[in-house]
Design a protein around this motif. Structure first.
Motif, PDB file in Angstrom:
ATOM      1  N   ASP A 107     -17.351  28.184 -88.588  1.00  9.34           N
ATOM      2  CA  ASP A 107     -18.482  27.194 -88.873  1.00  9.34           C
ATOM      3  C   ASP A 107     -17.962  25.951 -88.813  1.00  9.34           C
ATOM      4  OD1 ASP A 107     -20.707  29.150 -89.163  1.00  9.34           O
ATOM      5  OD2 ASP A 107     -20.134  29.408 -91.312  1.00  9.34           O
ATOM      6  N   ALA A 108     -16.956  25.849 -89.410  1.00 11.55           N
ATOM      7  CA  ALA A 108     -16.230  24.330 -89.387  1.00 11.55           C
ATOM      8  C   ALA A 108     -15.718  24.111 -88.045  1.00 11.55           C
ATOM      9  CB  ALA A 108     -15.060  24.535 -90.470  1.00 11.55           C
ATOM     10  N   THR A 109     -15.258  25.053 -87.350  1.00 12.24           N
ATOM     11  CA  THR A 109     -14.704  24.532 -85.912  1.00 12.24           C
ATOM     12  C   THR A 109     -15.925  24.135 -85.080  1.00 12.24           C
ATOM     13  OG1 THR A 109     -12.843  26.361 -86.147  1.00 12.24           O
ATOM     14  CG2 THR A 109     -13.708  25.689 -83.791  1.00 12.24           C
ATOM     15  N   LEU A 110     -16.998  25.215 -85.261  1.00 11.03           N
ATOM     16  CA  LEU A 110     -18.355  24.612 -84.375  1.00 11.03           C
ATOM     17  C   LEU A 110     -18.921  23.323 -84.750  1.00 11.03           C
ATOM     18  CD1 LEU A 110     -20.130  28.208 -84.278  1.00 11.03           C
ATOM     19  CD2 LEU A 110     -18.832  27.127 -82.432  1.00 11.03           C
ATOM     20  N   PHE A 111     -18.700  23.098 -86.256  1.00 14.68           N
ATOM     21  CA  PHE A 111     -19.417  21.758 -86.415  1.00 14.68           C
ATOM     22  C   PHE A 111     -18.457  20.661 -86.001  1.00 14.68           C
ATOM     23  CE2 PHE A 111     -19.811  18.463 -90.123  1.00 14.68           C
ATOM     24  CZ  PHE A 111     -21.074  18.107 -89.556  1.00 14.68           C
ATOM     25  N   SER A 112     -17.180  21.037 -86.031  1.00 14.10           N
ATOM     26  CA  SER A 112     -16.180  19.935 -85.287  1.00 14.10           C
ATOM     27  C   SER A 112     -16.393  19.760 -83.825  1.00 14.10           C
ATOM     28  CB  SER A 112     -14.798  20.349 -85.682  1.00 14.10           C
ATOM     29  OG  SER A 112     -14.465  20.652 -86.978  1.00 14.10           O
ATOM     30  N   VAL A 113     -16.666  20.886 -83.237  1.00 16.56           N
ATOM     31  CA  VAL A 113     -16.964  20.754 -81.813  1.00 16.56           C
ATOM     32  C   VAL A 113     -18.173  19.832 -81.414  1.00 16.56           C
ATOM     33  CG1 VAL A 113     -17.898  21.872 -79.776  1.00 16.56           C
ATOM     34  CG2 VAL A 113     -15.868  22.937 -81.021  1.00 16.56           C
ATOM     35  N   MET A 114     -19.281  19.920 -82.298  1.00 16.95           N
ATOM     36  CA  MET A 114     -20.338  19.344 -82.324  1.00 16.95           C
ATOM     37  C   MET A 114     -20.107  17.842 -82.419  1.00 16.95           C
ATOM     38  SD  MET A 114     -23.181  21.658 -83.997  1.00 16.95           S
ATOM     39  CE  MET A 114     -24.621  20.524 -83.927  1.00 16.95           C
ATOM     40  N   GLY A 115     -19.222  17.540 -83.525  1.00 20.04           N
ATOM     41  CA  GLY A 115     -19.040  16.221 -83.920  1.00 20.04           C
ATOM     42  C   GLY A 115     -18.417  15.421 -82.614  1.00 20.04           C
ATOM     43  N   MET A 116     -17.340  16.152 -81.993  1.00 19.33           N
ATOM     44  CA  MET A 116     -16.847  15.771 -80.773  1.00 19.33           C
ATOM     45  C   MET A 116     -17.968  15.335 -79.809  1.00 19.33           C
ATOM     46  SD  MET A 116     -13.031  17.583 -80.672  1.00 19.33           S
ATOM     47  CE  MET A 116     -13.653  19.317 -80.698  1.00 19.33           C
ATOM     48  N   MET A 117     -18.791  16.290 -79.626  1.00 30.24           N
ATOM     49  CA  MET A 117     -19.766  16.215 -78.348  1.00 30.24           C
ATOM     50  C   MET A 117     -20.544  15.027 -78.705  1.00 30.24           C
ATOM     51  SD  MET A 117     -19.477  18.378 -76.094  1.00 30.24           S
ATOM     52  CE  MET A 117     -17.397  18.268 -76.421  1.00 30.24           C
ATOM     53  N   ILE A 118     -20.946  14.822 -80.110  1.00 26.38           N
ATOM     54  CA  ILE A 118     -21.637  13.728 -80.229  1.00 26.38           C
ATOM     55  C   ILE A 118     -21.149  12.304 -80.232  1.00 26.38           C
ATOM     56  CG2 ILE A 118     -22.816  12.455 -82.273  1.00 26.38           C
ATOM     57  CD1 ILE A 118     -24.402  14.471 -81.124  1.00 26.38           C
ATOM     58  N   LEU A 119     -19.795  12.297 -80.451  1.00 22.51           N
ATOM     59  CA  LEU A 119     -18.925  11.204 -80.411  1.00 22.51           C
ATOM     60  C   LEU A 119     -18.797  11.015 -78.658  1.00 22.51           C
ATOM     61  CD1 LEU A 119     -17.146   8.964 -81.223  1.00 22.51           C
ATOM     62  CD2 LEU A 119     -15.254  10.573 -81.459  1.00 22.51           C
ATOM     63  N   ALA A 120     -18.569  11.891 -78.056  1.00 23.45           N
ATOM     64  CA  ALA A 120     -18.545  11.772 -76.535  1.00 23.45           C
ATOM     65  C   ALA A 120     -19.740  11.063 -75.916  1.00 23.45           C
ATOM     66  CB  ALA A 120     -18.059  13.071 -75.897  1.00 23.45           C
TER      67      ALA A 120
END
Length: 314
Positions: A107-120
């Motif tokens: 879950d933490a990894t997926l949330f981090s991926v979402m954060g990177m996608m939002i930043l991009a």
């Protein structure tokens, strides 16, 4: 449309198909997550990202100069938006929260991926916005409608950052970092489908309002031009420009007011006296500006009239 930005059009098409497909589980699956139907969030995001991608494909098609960096920014927008929705759908299938969930390593990894996608997505949004802002459109109302829509939508996108910080009492050990709701935990009573809190402030409201300025303000001048066939006063470009600027000011005020209201922990549908007073003043100012805007310039004639007179003279 076949010549518009291909990755963004593919993203918009994929989101449209996904939204149609999600109607079935939304109707037959009675499970809930955080007090909302399990598949409501994936459906909302599919619709939102689909509309967002389609609008950006249209905006990039307005560029008269081929800017490679703008096309790459559009591709990043498409990939980031689709990736975020993919994570949301995957987590819904697992009956797990997608946002703010750090309760397990996955879950933490997926949330981090979402954060990177939002930043991009935010960076690409700014880059693409600069490209479009550098272009003059067919007329001044369209130019300013696009400009105002881009600026407000970028600010609306940025409000997502207000949700990610830890709230009092939150820690990684508790499994949740961040929240949509201000002053209360997420998951309480909310508006149907939208889920926005009806008992506390909810930052999703200004986030939604701001992001979709991109569509509403960009399309407003086109609507005014279409109405000019029935309302002669709108034939004057200056009148359409004034109305576009007035609408942009009103929209920016609504966005600012909804952000302020949410940060004060106040539900969108339950404003207090101070919020109502501010909203009334904003509406009154907009009505006065709109009334002043529809007065035709004294020394101007509609574009159609000028063209016909010029042709008659020739």
């Amino acid at each position: 449309m076949l010549r518009w930005h291909r990755p963004l059009m593919l993203a918009a098409g994929a989101m449209a198909l996904l939204a149609v497909a999600l109607i079935v589980p939304l109707a037959v699956d009675d499970r809930t997550l955080d007090g909302m139907p399990l598949w409501a969030k994936p459906l909302k995001f599919a619709l939102s990202i689909g509309l967002y991608s389609f609008t950006w494909a249209w905006l990039l098609s307005l560029l008269r100069r081929d800017r490679r960096w703008a096309r790459w920014a559009g591709t990043v927008l498409a990939v980031a938006g689709v990736a975020e929705v993919a994570v949301i759908v995957f987590q819904a299938a697992r009956v797990r929260r997608s946002h703010f969930n750090v309760s397990t390593p996955l879950d933490a990894t997926l949330f981090s991926v979402m954060g990177m996608m939002i930043l991009a997505l935010m960076v690409a949004n700014i880059v693409a916005a600069v490209a479009v802002l550098l272009e003059r459109q067919a007329d001044r109302p369209t130019t300013w409608g696009v400009r105002l829509g881009l600026v407000i939508s970028t600010l609306g996108l940025a409000t997502g950052g207000l949700m990610t910080g830890p709230r009092p009492g939150q820690s990684a050990a508790g499994g949740i970092i961040g929240a949509h709701t201000v002053g209360l935990p997420d998951g309480g009573p909310g508006l149907p489908l939208l889920g926005w809190s009806t008992v506390g402030g909810d930052l999703r409201a200004p986030h939604f309002i701001g992001m979709h300025a991109l569509q509403l303000l960009s399309l407003l001048p086109l609507a005014l031009t279409a109405l000019s066939r029935r309302l002669p006063v709108l034939s004057h470009e200056q009148v359409r420009l004034r109305l576009t600027l007035t609408a942009g000011g009103l929209y920016a005020g609504v966005f600012a007011l909804s952000t302020w209201q949410a940060l004060r922990g106040q539900p969108l549908i339950r404003p207090d006296g101070v919020t109502l007073a501010a909203a009334s003043a904003l509406l009154l100012a907009a009505l006065i500006a709109a009334a002043a805007s529809i007065r035709a310039p004294k020394d101007a004639t509609p574009a159609a009239d000028r063209a016909s007179r010029a042709e008659a003279t020739r």
